[in-house]
Design a protein around this motif. Sequence first.
Motif, PDB file in Angstrom:
ATOM      1  N   PHE A 102      -5.425   5.841 -11.130  1.00 21.52           N
ATOM      2  CA  PHE A 102      -6.323   6.184 -12.285  1.00 21.52           C
ATOM      3  C   PHE A 102      -7.502   7.045 -11.489  1.00 21.52           C
ATOM      4  CE2 PHE A 102      -4.816   2.305 -14.005  1.00 21.52           C
ATOM      5  CZ  PHE A 102      -4.452   2.835 -15.338  1.00 21.52           C
ATOM      6  N   SER A 103      -7.839   6.849 -10.257  1.00 22.82           N
ATOM      7  CA  SER A 103      -8.654   7.649  -9.485  1.00 22.82           C
ATOM      8  C   SER A 103      -8.251   8.551  -8.545  1.00 22.82           C
ATOM      9  CB  SER A 103      -9.708   6.643  -8.717  1.00 22.82           C
ATOM     10  OG  SER A 103     -10.503   5.731  -9.760  1.00 22.82           O
ATOM     11  N   GLY A 104      -7.270   8.474  -8.148  1.00 24.80           N
ATOM     12  CA  GLY A 104      -6.290   9.198  -7.163  1.00 24.80           C
ATOM     13  C   GLY A 104      -6.666   9.029  -5.942  1.00 24.80           C
ATOM     14  N   LEU A 105      -7.091   7.816  -5.407  1.00 21.30           N
ATOM     15  CA  LEU A 105      -7.719   7.560  -4.040  1.00 21.30           C
ATOM     16  C   LEU A 105      -6.581   6.829  -3.273  1.00 21.30           C
ATOM     17  CD1 LEU A 105     -11.201   5.742  -5.286  1.00 21.30           C
ATOM     18  CD2 LEU A 105     -10.668   8.304  -4.589  1.00 21.30           C
ATOM     19  N   TYR A 106      -6.841   7.292  -2.102  1.00 19.50           N
ATOM     20  CA  TYR A 106      -5.634   6.875  -1.241  1.00 19.50           C
ATOM     21  C   TYR A 106      -6.069   5.322  -0.635  1.00 19.50           C
ATOM     22  CZ  TYR A 106      -3.610  11.359  -0.538  1.00 19.50           C
ATOM     23  OH  TYR A 106      -2.804  12.375  -0.873  1.00 19.50           O
ATOM     24  N   PRO A 107      -5.234   4.441  -0.423  1.00 18.28           N
ATOM     25  CA  PRO A 107      -5.863   3.119  -0.109  1.00 18.28           C
ATOM     26  C   PRO A 107      -6.343   3.170   1.356  1.00 18.28           C
ATOM     27  CG  PRO A 107      -3.177   3.529   0.283  1.00 18.28           C
ATOM     28  CD  PRO A 107      -3.942   4.519  -0.407  1.00 18.28           C
ATOM     29  N   SER A 108      -7.054   1.906   1.716  1.00 19.40           N
ATOM     30  CA  SER A 108      -7.824   1.952   3.029  1.00 19.40           C
ATOM     31  C   SER A 108      -6.846   1.416   3.781  1.00 19.40           C
ATOM     32  CB  SER A 108      -8.848   0.812   2.844  1.00 19.40           C
ATOM     33  OG  SER A 108      -9.300   0.424   4.130  1.00 19.40           O
ATOM     34  N   TRP A 109      -6.251   1.981   4.863  1.00 23.74           N
ATOM     35  CA  TRP A 109      -5.023   1.626   5.769  1.00 23.74           C
ATOM     36  C   TRP A 109      -5.370   0.560   6.439  1.00 23.74           C
ATOM     37  CZ3 TRP A 109      -1.084   3.473   3.478  1.00 23.74           C
ATOM     38  CH2 TRP A 109      -1.082   4.548   3.037  1.00 23.74           C
ATOM     39  N   GLU A 110      -6.659   0.482   6.936  1.00 25.61           N
ATOM     40  CA  GLU A 110      -7.111  -0.809   7.714  1.00 25.61           C
ATOM     41  C   GLU A 110      -6.892  -1.948   7.075  1.00 25.61           C
ATOM     42  OE1 GLU A 110     -10.927  -2.225  10.405  1.00 25.61           O
ATOM     43  OE2 GLU A 110     -11.014  -0.284   9.325  1.00 25.61           O
ATOM     44  N   MET A 111      -7.451  -1.961   5.778  1.00 23.18           N
ATOM     45  CA  MET A 111      -7.091  -3.170   4.808  1.00 23.18           C
ATOM     46  C   MET A 111      -5.786  -3.299   4.653  1.00 23.18           C
ATOM     47  SD  MET A 111     -10.271  -2.694   2.004  1.00 23.18           S
ATOM     48  CE  MET A 111     -10.132  -4.421   1.297  1.00 23.18           C
ATOM     49  N   TRP A 112      -4.828  -2.194   4.492  1.00 21.84           N
ATOM     50  CA  TRP A 112      -3.169  -2.572   4.035  1.00 21.84           C
ATOM     51  C   TRP A 112      -2.811  -3.119   5.159  1.00 21.84           C
ATOM     52  CZ3 TRP A 112       1.144  -0.711   6.134  1.00 21.84           C
ATOM     53  CH2 TRP A 112       2.097  -0.784   5.352  1.00 21.84           C
ATOM     54  N   ILE A 113      -3.140  -2.879   6.598  1.00 26.02           N
ATOM     55  CA  ILE A 113      -2.458  -3.442   7.631  1.00 26.02           C
ATOM     56  C   ILE A 113      -2.930  -4.704   7.737  1.00 26.02           C
ATOM     57  CG2 ILE A 113      -2.694  -3.447  10.206  1.00 26.02           C
ATOM     58  CD1 ILE A 113      -2.840  -0.262  10.223  1.00 26.02           C
ATOM     59  N   ASN A 114      -4.156  -5.189   7.228  1.00 26.88           N
ATOM     60  CA  ASN A 114      -4.585  -6.503   7.222  1.00 26.88           C
ATOM     61  C   ASN A 114      -3.766  -7.316   6.191  1.00 26.88           C
ATOM     62  OD1 ASN A 114      -6.645  -6.208   9.384  1.00 26.88           O
ATOM     63  ND2 ASN A 114      -7.912  -5.930   7.842  1.00 26.88           N
ATOM     64  N   GLU A 115      -3.531  -6.664   5.111  1.00 24.05           N
ATOM     65  CA  GLU A 115      -3.010  -7.410   4.222  1.00 24.05           C
ATOM     66  C   GLU A 115      -1.264  -7.501   4.453  1.00 24.05           C
ATOM     67  OE1 GLU A 115      -1.836  -8.176  -0.350  1.00 24.05           O
ATOM     68  OE2 GLU A 115      -3.805  -8.198   1.156  1.00 24.05           O
ATOM     69  N   ILE A 116      -0.662  -6.449   4.982  1.00 26.09           N
ATOM     70  CA  ILE A 116       0.833  -6.707   5.259  1.00 26.09           C
ATOM     71  C   ILE A 116       0.830  -7.743   6.662  1.00 26.09           C
ATOM     72  CG2 ILE A 116       0.793  -4.645   7.061  1.00 26.09           C
ATOM     73  CD1 ILE A 116       3.571  -5.581   4.606  1.00 26.09           C
ATOM     74  N   SER A 117      -0.171  -7.570   7.480  1.00 30.13           N
ATOM     75  CA  SER A 117       0.098  -8.654   8.480  1.00 30.13           C
ATOM     76  C   SER A 117      -0.047 -10.146   7.995  1.00 30.13           C
ATOM     77  CB  SER A 117      -1.145  -8.361   9.359  1.00 30.13           C
ATOM     78  OG  SER A 117      -1.096  -7.167  10.052  1.00 30.13           O
ATOM     79  N   ALA A 118      -1.012 -10.410   6.994  1.00 32.31           N
ATOM     80  CA  ALA A 118      -1.307 -11.782   6.522  1.00 32.31           C
ATOM     81  C   ALA A 118       0.164 -11.976   5.584  1.00 32.31           C
ATOM     82  CB  ALA A 118      -2.247 -11.688   5.713  1.00 32.31           C
ATOM     83  N   CYS A 119       0.588 -10.883   4.930  1.00 31.65           N
ATOM     84  CA  CYS A 119       1.930 -11.348   4.298  1.00 31.65           C
ATOM     85  C   CYS A 119       3.196 -11.673   5.039  1.00 31.65           C
ATOM     86  CB  CYS A 119       2.122 -10.101   3.268  1.00 31.65           C
ATOM     87  SG  CYS A 119       0.981 -10.000   1.909  1.00 31.65           S
ATOM     88  N   LEU A 120       3.224 -10.929   6.319  1.00 32.52           N
ATOM     89  CA  LEU A 120       4.326 -11.089   7.231  1.00 32.52           C
ATOM     90  C   LEU A 120       4.074 -12.625   7.657  1.00 32.52           C
ATOM     91  CD1 LEU A 120       4.504  -7.658   8.892  1.00 32.52           C
ATOM     92  CD2 LEU A 120       6.143  -8.891   7.370  1.00 32.52           C
ATOM     93  N   VAL A 121       2.930 -13.016   8.054  1.00 31.35           N
ATOM     94  CA  VAL A 121       2.851 -14.356   8.553  1.00 31.35           C
ATOM     95  C   VAL A 121       3.274 -15.341   7.691  1.00 31.35           C
ATOM     96  CG1 VAL A 121       0.904 -15.959   9.207  1.00 31.35           C
ATOM     97  CG2 VAL A 121       0.916 -13.744  10.002  1.00 31.35           C
ATOM     98  N   ILE A 122       3.001 -14.971   6.295  1.00 38.38           N
ATOM     99  CA  ILE A 122       3.505 -16.265   5.174  1.00 38.38           C
ATOM    100  C   ILE A 122       5.016 -15.919   5.458  1.00 38.38           C
ATOM    101  CG2 ILE A 122       3.408 -16.409   2.821  1.00 38.38           C
ATOM    102  CD1 ILE A 122       0.627 -15.500   2.687  1.00 38.38           C
ATOM    103  N   ALA A 123       5.544 -14.725   5.298  1.00 37.20           N
ATOM    104  CA  ALA A 123       6.885 -14.884   5.431  1.00 37.20           C
ATOM    105  C   ALA A 123       7.568 -15.709   6.577  1.00 37.20           C
ATOM    106  CB  ALA A 123       7.426 -13.450   5.214  1.00 37.20           C
ATOM    107  N   ILE A 124       6.915 -15.444   7.824  1.00 34.28           N
ATOM    108  CA  ILE A 124       7.410 -16.065   8.742  1.00 34.28           C
ATOM    109  C   ILE A 124       7.482 -17.586   8.780  1.00 34.28           C
ATOM    110  CG2 ILE A 124       7.219 -16.448  11.380  1.00 34.28           C
ATOM    111  CD1 ILE A 124       6.155 -13.428  11.624  1.00 34.28           C
ATOM    112  N   LEU A 125       6.456 -18.057   8.486  1.00 35.84           N
ATOM    113  CA  LEU A 125       5.866 -19.447   8.122  1.00 35.84           C
ATOM    114  C   LEU A 125       6.931 -20.108   7.056  1.00 35.84           C
ATOM    115  CD1 LEU A 125       2.071 -19.612   8.085  1.00 35.84           C
ATOM    116  CD2 LEU A 125       3.758 -20.162  10.157  1.00 35.84           C
ATOM    117  N   GLY A 126       7.275 -19.236   5.910  1.00 32.69           N
ATOM    118  CA  GLY A 126       8.247 -19.680   4.914  1.00 32.69           C
ATOM    119  C   GLY A 126       9.729 -19.689   5.577  1.00 32.69           C
ATOM    120  N   ALA A 127       9.972 -18.973   6.364  1.00 29.51           N
ATOM    121  CA  ALA A 127      11.411 -18.999   6.894  1.00 29.51           C
ATOM    122  C   ALA A 127      11.662 -19.973   7.858  1.00 29.51           C
ATOM    123  CB  ALA A 127      11.464 -17.587   7.764  1.00 29.51           C
ATOM    124  N   ILE A 128      10.441 -20.181   8.864  1.00 26.52           N
ATOM    125  CA  ILE A 128      10.596 -21.451   9.710  1.00 26.52           C
ATOM    126  C   ILE A 128      10.820 -22.684   8.956  1.00 26.52           C
ATOM    127  CG2 ILE A 128       9.202 -22.749  11.462  1.00 26.52           C
ATOM    128  CD1 ILE A 128       8.055 -19.933  12.240  1.00 26.52           C
TER     129      ILE A 128
END
Length: 285
Positions: free
Chosen positions: A246-272
Amino acid sequence: MIFKSLDRLIKLWINFIKNRYLPYFIPWSDRWLLQLFVSRQIQIKYRGSVLGLAWSLLTPLFQLGVYTFVFQYALKLKWTENDGNTFNFALFMLTGLAVFSFFAECVIQAPMLILEQPNLVKKVRFPTEILAWALLISTGFSTLILIGFLLLSCLILGATSITPAWFTLPLIWFPLVPLVLGITWGCSAIGVYFRDLRHIIALFVPLLQFLSPIFYTVSVLPERFQRIIYLNPLTLIIEQSRSAIFSGLYPSWEMWINEISACLVIAILGAILHNRLRRGFADVV
């Protein structure tokens, strides 16, 4: 700094999946079985239905109509002080519902994934980790229909126009993949031993719907609560999706990296967790 952190994360990720967890994150060797289960889940979901795939669009639209009436007309809720447009209000809400419905549908079904396959788990060496992939892909197929309707409606109703930021939407939504996989792997494994988990999740998911910025934006909350709500991994995905559409704004890549990092940690813990508990599946199921 951001690129160094991303490079370090990728190396850790590669080293992890090269270990015995490779089939969890790259199910290439079982791709024929995965294709079979995806096709089966889609067919079962709409078997005997007259409208078929149309239900994947009609159900959220019916919910959207009810929510729009309640929140805009009964509770007089607006996104901004000058926004009284019903269609814009509904499209803003639909963006959040599309993200949340994908997450909720996968998580609600997760505790019963393995329990619903007793014959396969008991009689053969079955790769139970692909059940999470099958659920994610089949649910994602329905969600793509809803997202396509959302973007088309935005253009037809003049709520926004196509901007370069739209092409970042797949990246914005990508953290949902490891997030859903991790939770599904973990919940499906725990659900074999603890049957009450499905009832707990069924109770928790509706609460999470109101703790996600679907019916409101984060900016309307007091600052102390804004920090708390960002602990919900769906918050950033919903907020960045709205900003891009709706605003044509790009995401904050720093926040995106933090988000993907947290989600990858959840994936790793779930797999283990799934890998540790899978040895007793055949005995318990």
